[in-house]
Write an enzyme that holds these catalytic residues in place. Structure first.
Site, PDB file in Angstrom:
ATOM      1  N   CYS A  35       0.811  -1.228   0.000  1.00  0.00           N
ATOM      2  CA  CYS A  35       0.000   0.000   0.000  1.00  0.00           C
ATOM      3  C   CYS A  35       0.843   1.276   0.000  1.00  0.00           C
ATOM      4  O   CYS A  35       0.334   2.357  -0.286  1.00  0.00           O
ATOM      5  CB  CYS A  35      -0.952   0.011   1.196  1.00  0.00           C
ATOM      6  SG  CYS A  35      -2.154  -1.305   1.120  1.00  0.00           S
ATOM      7  N   HIS A  81      -3.258   7.582   2.195  1.00  0.00           N
ATOM      8  CA  HIS A  81      -3.649   6.250   1.735  1.00  0.00           C
ATOM      9  C   HIS A  81      -5.024   5.947   2.318  1.00  0.00           C
ATOM     10  O   HIS A  81      -5.302   6.275   3.471  1.00  0.00           O
ATOM     11  CB  HIS A  81      -2.622   5.212   2.201  1.00  0.00           C
ATOM     12  CG  HIS A  81      -3.081   3.803   1.962  1.00  0.00           C
ATOM     13  ND1 HIS A  81      -3.580   3.395   0.740  1.00  0.00           N
ATOM     14  CD2 HIS A  81      -3.149   2.721   2.781  1.00  0.00           C
ATOM     15  CE1 HIS A  81      -3.911   2.115   0.826  1.00  0.00           C
ATOM     16  NE2 HIS A  81      -3.662   1.689   2.055  1.00  0.00           N
ATOM     17  N   ASN A 138     -10.116   0.186  -0.103  1.00  0.00           N
ATOM     18  CA  ASN A 138      -8.653   0.265  -0.111  1.00  0.00           C
ATOM     19  C   ASN A 138      -8.130  -0.299  -1.436  1.00  0.00           C
ATOM     20  O   ASN A 138      -8.193  -1.500  -1.664  1.00  0.00           O
ATOM     21  CB  ASN A 138      -8.112  -0.527   1.087  1.00  0.00           C
ATOM     22  CG  ASN A 138      -6.600  -0.475   1.203  1.00  0.00           C
ATOM     23  OD1 ASN A 138      -5.903  -0.053   0.282  1.00  0.00           O
ATOM     24  ND2 ASN A 138      -6.090  -0.923   2.330  1.00  0.00           N
TER      25      ASN A 138
HETATM   26  O1  UT7 Z   1      -3.733  -0.725   3.515  1.00  0.00           O
HETATM   27  C1  UT7 Z   1      -2.875  -1.380   4.408  1.00  0.00           C
HETATM   28  C2  UT7 Z   1      -3.124  -0.905   5.742  1.00  0.00           C
HETATM   29  N1  UT7 Z   1      -4.308  -1.544   6.287  1.00  0.00           N
HETATM   30  C3  UT7 Z   1      -4.918  -0.969   7.281  1.00  0.00           C
HETATM   31  O2  UT7 Z   1      -4.525   0.106   7.648  1.00  0.00           O
HETATM   32  C4  UT7 Z   1      -6.050  -1.709   7.948  1.00  0.00           C
HETATM   33  C5  UT7 Z   1      -5.939  -1.469   9.406  1.00  0.00           C
HETATM   34  N2  UT7 Z   1      -6.959  -2.167  10.200  1.00  0.00           N
HETATM   35  C6  UT7 Z   1      -8.252  -1.824  10.147  1.00  0.00           C
HETATM   36  O3  UT7 Z   1      -8.654  -0.990   9.372  1.00  0.00           O
HETATM   37  C7  UT7 Z   1      -9.182  -2.463  11.161  1.00  0.00           C
HETATM   38  O4  UT7 Z   1      -8.426  -3.158  12.105  1.00  0.00           O
HETATM   39  C8  UT7 Z   1     -10.215  -3.418  10.523  1.00  0.00           C
HETATM   40  C9  UT7 Z   1     -11.239  -2.624   9.743  1.00  0.00           C
HETATM   41  C10 UT7 Z   1      -9.531  -4.422   9.639  1.00  0.00           C
HETATM   42  C11 UT7 Z   1     -10.977  -4.178  11.615  1.00  0.00           C
HETATM   43  O5  UT7 Z   1     -11.560  -3.259  12.517  1.00  0.00           O
HETATM   44  P1  UT7 Z   1     -11.430  -3.482  14.089  1.00  0.00           P
HETATM   45  O6  UT7 Z   1     -12.212  -2.425  14.721  1.00  0.00           O
HETATM   46  O7  UT7 Z   1      -9.962  -3.556  14.383  1.00  0.00           O
HETATM   47  O8  UT7 Z   1     -12.151  -4.844  14.284  1.00  0.00           O
HETATM   48  P2  UT7 Z   1     -11.560  -6.228  14.840  1.00  0.00           P
HETATM   49  O9  UT7 Z   1     -10.626  -6.847  13.851  1.00  0.00           O
HETATM   50  O10 UT7 Z   1     -11.072  -5.984  16.203  1.00  0.00           O
HETATM   51  O11 UT7 Z   1     -12.870  -7.116  14.894  1.00  0.00           O
HETATM   52  C12 UT7 Z   1     -13.939  -6.808  15.776  1.00  0.00           C
HETATM   53  C13 UT7 Z   1     -15.034  -7.842  15.614  1.00  0.00           C
HETATM   54  C14 UT7 Z   1     -14.533  -9.261  15.663  1.00  0.00           C
HETATM   55  O12 UT7 Z   1     -15.484 -10.019  16.362  1.00  0.00           O
HETATM   56  P3  UT7 Z   1     -15.220 -10.425  17.896  1.00  0.00           P
HETATM   57  O13 UT7 Z   1     -13.961 -11.242  17.876  1.00  0.00           O
HETATM   58  O14 UT7 Z   1     -15.066  -9.116  18.623  1.00  0.00           O
HETATM   59  O15 UT7 Z   1     -16.445 -11.186  18.224  1.00  0.00           O
HETATM   60  C15 UT7 Z   1     -14.524  -9.694  14.221  1.00  0.00           C
HETATM   61  O16 UT7 Z   1     -14.741 -11.083  14.061  1.00  0.00           O
HETATM   62  O17 UT7 Z   1     -15.654  -7.685  14.342  1.00  0.00           O
HETATM   63  C16 UT7 Z   1     -15.694  -8.942  13.666  1.00  0.00           C
HETATM   64  N3  UT7 Z   1     -15.601  -8.708  12.230  1.00  0.00           N
HETATM   65  C17 UT7 Z   1     -16.660  -8.484  11.449  1.00  0.00           C
HETATM   66  N4  UT7 Z   1     -17.965  -8.406  11.715  1.00  0.00           N
HETATM   67  C18 UT7 Z   1     -18.799  -8.132  10.698  1.00  0.00           C
HETATM   68  C19 UT7 Z   1     -14.475  -8.658  11.465  1.00  0.00           C
HETATM   69  N5  UT7 Z   1     -14.812  -8.402  10.187  1.00  0.00           N
HETATM   70  C20 UT7 Z   1     -16.158  -8.285  10.160  1.00  0.00           C
HETATM   71  C21 UT7 Z   1     -17.091  -8.019   9.131  1.00  0.00           C
HETATM   72  N6  UT7 Z   1     -18.389  -7.944   9.452  1.00  0.00           N
HETATM   73  N7  UT7 Z   1     -16.705  -7.790   7.853  1.00  0.00           N
END
Ligand code: UT7
Length: 352
Positions: free
Chosen positions: A142, A279, A309
């Site tokens: 990225c 980005h 993204n």
């Molecule tokens: O371009 C390269 C750089 N990339 C980035 O900068 C991405 C950086 N990371 C992020 O943007 C975020 O971490 C994400 C958007 C990927 C995830 O957001 P988050 O607030 O960190 O969520 P999480 O991974 O902590 O997940 C929270 C919950 C989980 O459930 P539990 O374990 O709390 O029960 C996931 O299983 O959300 C769940 N979850 C979803 N639920 C519904 C994960 N993906 C989804 C989904 N729909 N698509």
């Protein structure tokens, strides 16, 4: 290979230190890379969050609240990295009032090339009808566009190129695990390009052009965001894997450092910045960066809601959009930053 069979390189420097000094200023005139034009291409097919929610355990509400994404463009088979990159390049050249013969360096930032080789850059070079100069791909995930800007800047400053097309083109839809809701909802396809030309100035930060790029990487964090395979591994074409929370944490911290570094290197402060073109990975990260720079939201270019993204394509796509609709105007200072797989990260300061 046995180390003992390889003759050691000379311990003494091969060139005297002064050769590595800044060569960008000759006779009081600083050579600089000027932004001449930008363009983009987005695939025809739009996939909304609701479309994904119809076949995955996810919802528009979750995706929008956690990322700001509402939809993404997904490439059809004919919309290859080459096709999209060439189309974005033509748009950039048209915006610049330039023609393909003005291009002598063509750099493509991509993690999703059409073939292992020849480089997508060479395919684009040919598609544009260019048969001179040189073209190559660059892999920094990225952060690829920032890296490619840095390389093009160096080529122009050292007189190796006078006109450089810098392209980000990505088809992440082909490396996603479409059953993994944690990653597949986050990415989209597209291409963006800028055309840079050599210009002269006094070397001051008030001059037009790329003021600086700052590039970083740390392979210790390589497993936080990776594609676990490649063309070199027949057993594993590879899918994208990400530890989202950890990447998020690094993104905010590392990009903030890269932004501070860019401003300090140019003796500027956040008050000098007219536009942040970040980005586009997550609106929460973008908002955090905007707050840190004390920039009102209308001074931050956001496309993540519509494009998701698009990796190395996200910054040139956002830049092209904000230039085309007249938001970013000549003379304004644009700050760009990115973090991606590697980890790689960096920043670029550009006076348009
Ligand atoms: O371009 C390269 C750089 N990339 C980035 O900068 C991405 C950086 N990371 C992020 O943007 C975020 O971490 C994400 C958007 C990927 C995830 O957001 P988050 O607030 O960190 O969520 P999480 O991974 O902590 O997940 C929270 C919950 C989980 O459930 P539990 O374990 O709390 O029960 C996931 O299983 O959300 C769940 N979850 C979803 N639920 C519904 C994960 N993906 C989804 C989904 N729909 N698509």
């Amino acid at each position: 290979m046995n180390d003992e069979t390889v003759p050691a390189l000379s311990a003494a420097p091969l060139l005297p230190p002064h050769v590595f000094a800044d060569q960008s200023s000759r006779g009081g005139v600083a050579v600089r890379a000027l932004l001449a034009g930008a363009g983009g291409y987005l695939p025809r097919r739009i996939v909304t969050n609701d479309d994904l929610a119809a076949r995955l355990e996810t919802s528009d509400a979750w995706i929008a609240a956690r990322t700001g994404i509402r939809q993404r463009h997904i490439a059809e088979p004919d919309e290859t990295a080459t096709f999209m990159g060439a189309t974005a390049s033509r748009a950039a050249l048209t915006a610049a009032g330039a023609v393909p013969k003005d291009v002598d360096a063509l750099i493509v930032a991509t993690s999703t090339p059409d073939e292992a080789f020849p480089a997508t850059a060479v395919r684009i070079q040919h598609a544009l009808g260019i048969a001179h100069g040189f073209a190559f791909d660059l892999s920094a995930a990225c952060s690829g566009f920032i890296y490619a800007l840095g390389v093009a800047d160096a080529l122009i400053r050292t007189g190796q190129a006078r006109g450089a097309l810098v392209i980000g083109t990505e088809v992440y839809s082909r490396i996603l695990d479409w059953q993994d809701r944690g990653t597949c909802v986050l990415f989209g396809d597209g291409a963006g390009a800028v055309f840079l030309t050599a210009g002269a100035g006094s070397g001051a930060s008030t001059d037009r052009g790329l003021l600086s790029t700052h590039l970083h990487s740390d392979g210790a964090f390589g497993d936080l965001l990776s594609v676990d395979g490649a063309v070199g591994r027949r057993d594993r074409p590879g899918v994208l894997l990400m530890n989202g929370r950890e990447v998020f944490r690094h993104a905010v911290a590392r990009m903030a450092e890269a932004v501070d570094e860019a401003l300090a290197a140019n003796h500027l402060t956040h008050e000098d910045v007219d536009w942040l073109v970040p980005h586009q990975a997550n609106l929460r990260i973008i908002d955090a960066m905007g707050r840190r720079l004390h920039l009102p939201t209308e001074r931050v270019v956001v496309t993540v809601d519509r494009h998701a993204n698009t990796s190395a394509a996200s910054i040139p796509l956002a830049l092209a959009e904000a230039l085309a609709d007249g938001r970013i105007r000549p003379g304004q200072l644009v700050l760009m930053e990115a973090l991606g797989g590697g980890l790689t990260w960096g920043s670029a300061l550009l006076r348009v």
